[in-house]
Motif scaffolding. Structure first.
Motif, PDB file in Angstrom:
ATOM      1  N   ASP B  82       0.802  -1.223   0.000  1.00  0.00           N
ATOM      2  CA  ASP B  82       0.000   0.000   0.000  1.00  0.00           C
ATOM      3  C   ASP B  82       0.837   1.275   0.000  1.00  0.00           C
ATOM      4  OD1 ASP B  82       0.974  -0.217   2.575  1.00  0.00           O
ATOM      5  OD2 ASP B  82      -0.951   0.050   3.578  1.00  0.00           O
ATOM      6  N   TRP B 144      -8.107   1.882  -1.374  1.00  0.00           N
ATOM      7  CA  TRP B 144      -7.665   0.813  -0.467  1.00  0.00           C
ATOM      8  C   TRP B 144      -8.043  -0.578  -0.975  1.00  0.00           C
ATOM      9  CZ3 TRP B 144     -11.252  -2.530   1.405  1.00  0.00           C
ATOM     10  CH2 TRP B 144     -12.597  -2.128   1.323  1.00  0.00           C
ATOM     11  N   ARG B 158     -10.375  -6.319   5.225  1.00  0.00           N
ATOM     12  CA  ARG B 158      -9.967  -4.908   5.298  1.00  0.00           C
ATOM     13  C   ARG B 158     -11.145  -4.090   4.800  1.00  0.00           C
ATOM     14  NH1 ARG B 158      -6.727  -3.730   1.236  1.00  0.00           N
ATOM     15  NH2 ARG B 158      -6.863  -5.659   0.051  1.00  0.00           N
ATOM     16  N   CYS B 163      -7.255  -1.443   8.039  1.00  0.00           N
ATOM     17  CA  CYS B 163      -6.424  -2.216   7.107  1.00  0.00           C
ATOM     18  C   CYS B 163      -6.221  -3.646   7.580  1.00  0.00           C
ATOM     19  CB  CYS B 163      -5.104  -1.523   6.831  1.00  0.00           C
ATOM     20  SG  CYS B 163      -4.133  -1.141   8.269  1.00  0.00           S
ATOM     21  N   TYR B 320       0.248   3.791   6.531  1.00  0.00           N
ATOM     22  CA  TYR B 320       0.353   2.540   5.774  1.00  0.00           C
ATOM     23  C   TYR B 320       0.269   1.354   6.735  1.00  0.00           C
ATOM     24  CZ  TYR B 320       1.499   5.839   2.164  1.00  0.00           C
ATOM     25  OH  TYR B 320       1.417   6.902   1.297  1.00  0.00           O
ATOM     26  N   ALA B 321       0.018   0.173   6.177  1.00  0.00           N
ATOM     27  CA  ALA B 321      -0.321  -0.971   7.031  1.00  0.00           C
ATOM     28  C   ALA B 321       0.880  -1.486   7.833  1.00  0.00           C
ATOM     29  CB  ALA B 321      -0.898  -2.098   6.177  1.00  0.00           C
ATOM     30  N   TYR B 352      -5.830   2.943   9.662  1.00  0.00           N
ATOM     31  CA  TYR B 352      -5.056   3.995   8.999  1.00  0.00           C
ATOM     32  C   TYR B 352      -5.349   5.356   9.624  1.00  0.00           C
ATOM     33  CZ  TYR B 352      -4.133   1.127   4.730  1.00  0.00           C
ATOM     34  OH  TYR B 352      -3.713   0.205   3.814  1.00  0.00           O
TER      35      TYR B 352
END
Ligand code: FES
Ligand code: FES
Lengths: 154, 769
Positions: B82, B144, B158, B163, B320-321, B352
């Motif tokens: 991502d 996403w 998700r 996420c 970000y994850a 997020y």
């Protein structure tokens, strides 16, 4: 500008920029990379060197200030035969080093402390070390190493 | 020769470190290197509408300004792909890279980076988990749904700003709550914690013959290889990573940061490139420990049993994850591993926000998850009028009980031994006595990371033993003490005759890095595998050289001898020399990975981190004093009972305990990166980010409990990570005890302490009226 001072018993003259910090002169111009840069903002103590025997954060000290003075860095501690100074040996023996990035700064702060006061109490040692951050050790082994170097831990 | 395992042998890297000759990643330079600096976003959320590089390109010494169109446009990541290399056009956190500048000196690169003009349309930041989860919240990433897991990982649930989500709901939870005499519910918060390793992050790279060589101080060189390869869209084998001394990591050097940029820039300009973070950008962009909100609800009976539980946690993943999609499994281990609980529901989400991506910090998520669990445990005991320690003892896990994932803890009875061990150091009843004093206790179960490693042992012709491994010495001593001493005992040589390599992904087998205390356990076990093979070869060579049969050859005290005829012998040096031209050099390779323990895959959904292999057991006790006027907290005594399997180097472990407790004290009392409404950190320098200093930290009193593990080398389990895990819990419980008030978040500020004291006063007044 030209700047002359004494570093580790050696007279040097270097070209420096006006506001250049001493740390930069030591590391980049004189290649004395034992002194570490942890923050560049006077907060971590990794850059501690002795100026006329007093510990200072070399990252925030304009190099011009040291004209004609005596600088000592970690590279000066061991003897000419390579033998470690007592405080260095004590760090090795007492497990006072993990990552070691803070070590040169701690050694210089303690060198100054022990020269001024050869038998500091633990609280004095901890107080003197308040300007040096160590993220790894939790300080106790460093304090032990300092106490061992005073001979007071027996 | 006395075995070196079990002895506190000083570490070999201490010497260069006290002399100042150790070369750290930040000290290392490739000949002819240029320097680069990243242009980072000054805002947390927005869209780049213009990038003017003209002025920057004309600055002194500038070689190139690198813009997003010169970089691969795809997204990549640790678990979920991502994250782009440059925000283009959407900015998701303050400090996100927008462009880069390469110049002849670091100063010139930094100055020119400041001269790049970026035109940004700012949008309101989503600064925390609450805002990200609110109804109608803007999606941090509108696309996403198009993100994919990294190759080899199946996708998971998700949605929008969530996420990752773990749900464990075995059924019967609500019914079990009905059986409780009392239901207690608590809510806790934990702040972000910056790893604050003393050496800022840096990376040097050169591009030659179609391959990238990256020099770095990193805990996990093979992950740098893989992550850089994915970021640049090349094969892992197109990347070589070389490791240097590491100035601390604590998890922050497990994922990539500057390395892909160094590689990309080096290729683009055709010269070596080095990047170095200044401390401010290091703080702003670091993958710090995520902040989190935890809600725990438990049903208890009057006789002190926990009959039902619900444990909910939202972790702030940042933009970000990264790691949090794995870490959301950990609440499951915390909620039901130390104490026996009835049916338990766990829901954990990775969310997020418009903040720097969070990530691994020693004791990943466990520090605050156990803080919440153990504060709650105190509250349960108080609610039914039971002593806090007695309540714990009553509910402790014992041998053979299962965690919520179905994994059996065959040796959980060690928990009780650990409670006994701290009691022996200082009786519970004797601590926290007197005005403004308090005592807290916390117990934890923690894992030893199971990921694979490999070692090659080679017998050098001078009789020394080479240990070739990509395992990293991050400062903990796991390589410098653990691996080295285990290797020495394989041949009975002195540890000073063991020669350790620095990591190089071209020259060494895979190693999963210094994480989760795995190095001594995993790499040490690989040493033992290699050692068995090398000894077999030595015996064969000895038989050949001494003209005896292999059954009659033994290796003792670093010599090869004929059994029963001690004068018929060869030194290892002579043996190695003699073998060289008869059978070739002597070397052997060993590999190891912990077999994944049996567990129930149906026990949860979204479980990317399904087991707690090679568990260890810990009890910590903190005694504190609070200043009723200033709210300052002094930690008077700190006791640790830590189960270690087998102590390879006791002083080394004690050093990890002292250091881990200090970091835990920082987490509990001082350290936090607060996020303002604009999504920017409030603490923006080491001056503002308060860390423990020498006067803040007591001498920790520790007992090492040895319960040798069958699989571990000489029984060793992981030891370096867990000492941080229970600290916030123990200290928070002690402060709650000292103040009589409630402590529901870390760090616990002086204001929180005063508030807790006031709250307790009000309560007393209320009861008197
Ligand atoms: S580098 Fe000078 S105080 Fe940190
Ligand atoms: S030993 Fe790592 S910072 Fe002190």
């Amino acid at each position: 500008m030209k700047l002359s001072f004494n570093v580790n018993q050696r007279d040097v003259t270097v070209d420096v920029d006006g506001a250049e910090p001493l740390l930069h002169v030591l590391r980049e111009r004189l290649k004395l990379t034992g002194t570490k840069q942890g923050c560049d903002e006077g907060e971590c103590g990794a850059c501690t060197v002795l100026v006329d025997g007093r510990p200072v954060d070399s990252c925030i000290l304009p190099a011009g200030v040291v004209a004609g003075r005596q600088i000592r860095t970690v590279e000066s501690l061991a003897g000419p035969d390579g033998q470690l100074a007592a405080i260095q040996q004590s760090f090795v023996d007492r497990f006072a080093i993990q990552c070691g990035f803070c070590t040169p700064g701690f050694l210089m702060t303690l060198t100054a402390l022990l020269e001024e006061n050869p038998r500091p109490e633990e609280t004095e040692i901890r107080g003197a070390l308040s300007g040096n951050l160590c993220r790894c050790t939790g300080y106790s082994t460093i304090v032990d190493a300092a106490l061992a170097a005073t001979g007071d831990d027996q | 020769m006395t075995p070196s395992v079990g002895r506190s042998v000083p570490r070999p890297d201490a010497d260069p470190k006290v002399r100042g000759t150790a070369v750290y990643g930040v000290d290392f330079e490739i000949a002819g290197t240029m320097f680069a600096s990243l242009v980072r976003s000054p805002v947390a959320a927005g869209r780049v509408v213009g990038l003017d590089t003209t002025a920057a390109a004309a600055m002194p010494g500038v070689r190139a300004v690198i813009t997003p169109d010169q970089a691969p446009a795809h997204r990549s990541g640790l678990g979920l792909s991502d994250q782009p290399l440059f925000a283009s056009p959407y900015i998701s956190y303050e400090g996100e890279p927008l462009a880069g500048v390469v110049a002849n000196t670091l100063e010139n690169a930094r100055q020119a980076a400041r001269a790049v003009l970026v035109d940004i349309e700012e949008v309101p930041a989503i600064a925390d988990v609450g805002a990200a989860l609110a109804d109608g919240a803007r999606f941090i990433h509108t696309d996403w749904a198009s993100f994919t897991p990294v190759p080899g990982l199946p996708d998971w649930r998700r949605y929008g700003n969530v996420c990752g989500e773990l749900i464990s709901d075995p059924g019967g939870v609500d019914e079990a709550f009905e059986l409780a005499d009392l239901v207690i519910e608590d809510r806790f918060e934990a702040g972000r914690q910056y790893q604050a390793y003393l050496e800022p992050k840096s990376a040097s790279a050169v591009y030659e013959s179609g391959r990238y060589t990256i020099h770095v101080s990193h805990q996990y060189p093979f992950n740098v290889r893989d992550r850089t390869a994915r970021a640049l869209g090349v094969r892992p084998s197109d990347i070589r990573v070389v490791g240097h001394h590491i100035g601390g990591g604590f998890g922050a050097r497990l994922d990539v940061s500057l390395e892909p940029y160094a590689g990309l820039f080096a290729r683009l300009i055709g010269a070596p490139v080095k990047l170095v973070n200044d401390r401010v950008e290091d703080m702003l962009s670091c993958n710090s420990r995520e902040s989190a909100v935890i809600k725990v609800r438990s049903g208890v009976t009057r006789d002190g049993r926990i009959v039902a539980r619900e444990y909910l946690c939202d972790m702030d993943s940042g933009a970000y994850a990264t790691d949090t999609v794995f870490l959301i499994s950990i609440p499951m281990f915390v909620a039901g591993s130390v104490y026996q609980v009835g049916p338990t529901r766990v829901v954990a989400r990775a969310v997020y926000t418009n903040t720097a991506p969070s990530g691994a910090f020693r004791g990943v998520s466990g520090t605050y998850l156990y803080f919440a669990l153990e504060r709650h445990t105190d509250n349960l005991a108080r609610a039914i009028g039971m002593d806090r320690r007695d309540f714990r003892m009553r509910n402790l896990m014992t041998d053979g009980q299962s965690m919520l994932n179905g994994q059996v803890l065959s040796d959980a009875g060690i928990l009780e031994t650990a409670f006994d061990a701290v009691e022996e150091m200082a009786p519970w009843a004797s601590l926290g006595v007197g005005p403004n004093r308090g005592v807290g206790i916390a117990a934890t179960v923690w894992l030893t990371n199971p990921a694979p490693g490999q070692v090659t042992l080679k017998l050098n012709e001078d009789g020394t033993l080479g240990v070739i491994t990509a395992a990293t010495e991050n400062g903990s001593g796991a390589v410098a003490m653990g691996v080295r001493q285990i290797a020495a005992d394989e041949l009975g040589v002195d540890p000073s005759d063991v020669i350790l390599t620095m990591p190089d992904t071209d020259g060494q087998g895979f190693d999963a890095g210094s994480q989760g205390s795995r190095t001594t356990h995993i790499v040490g076990r690989a040493v033992r595998e290699a050692g068995a093979d090398l000894r077999r070869q030595i015996v064969e060579a000895g038989a050949q050289l001494l003209e005896e049969s292999t059954e009659d050859i033994e290796i003792t005290d670093g010599m090869v001898r004929v059994k029963g005829r001690p004068h018929r012998r060869l030194s290892l040096a002579d043996l190695a020399k003699g073998a060289m031209f008869r059978r070739g050099p002597l070397a052997a390779t060993g590999s190891y990975a912990t077999p994944i323990p049996k567990y129930d895959p149906e026990s949860a959904t979204g479980m990317l981190f399904p087991t707690f292999p090679t568990p260890t057991y810990h009890v910590h006790v903190a005694e504190v004093e609070v200043d009723p006027h200033t709210g300052q907290v002094t930690v008077l005594r700190y006791l640790v009972a830590q189960e270690v399997g087998r102590a390879i180097n006791p002083q080394g472990i004690l050093g990890q305990i002292q250091g881990g407790v200090a970091q835990g004290i920082g987490h509990a009392l001082y350290e936090t990166l607060e996020v303002g409404a604009d999504g920017r950190y409030r603490q923006r320098s080491l001056e503002a980010y308060r860390m423990p200093i020498a006067p803040d930290v007591p001498r920790v009193e520790a007992a090492l409990l040895e319960h040798p593990d069958e699989a571990g080398p000489y029984g060793a389990k992981g030891t370096a990570e867990p000492p941080i895990v229970p600290v916030a819990a123990a200290i928070a419980n002690a402060i709650a005890d000292a103040t009589g008030g409630s402590i529901n978040r870390v760090p616990i500020t002086p204001e929180d302490v005063l508030e807790a004291l006031d709250g307790a006063q009000d309560q007393i007044r209320g009861e008197e009226e």
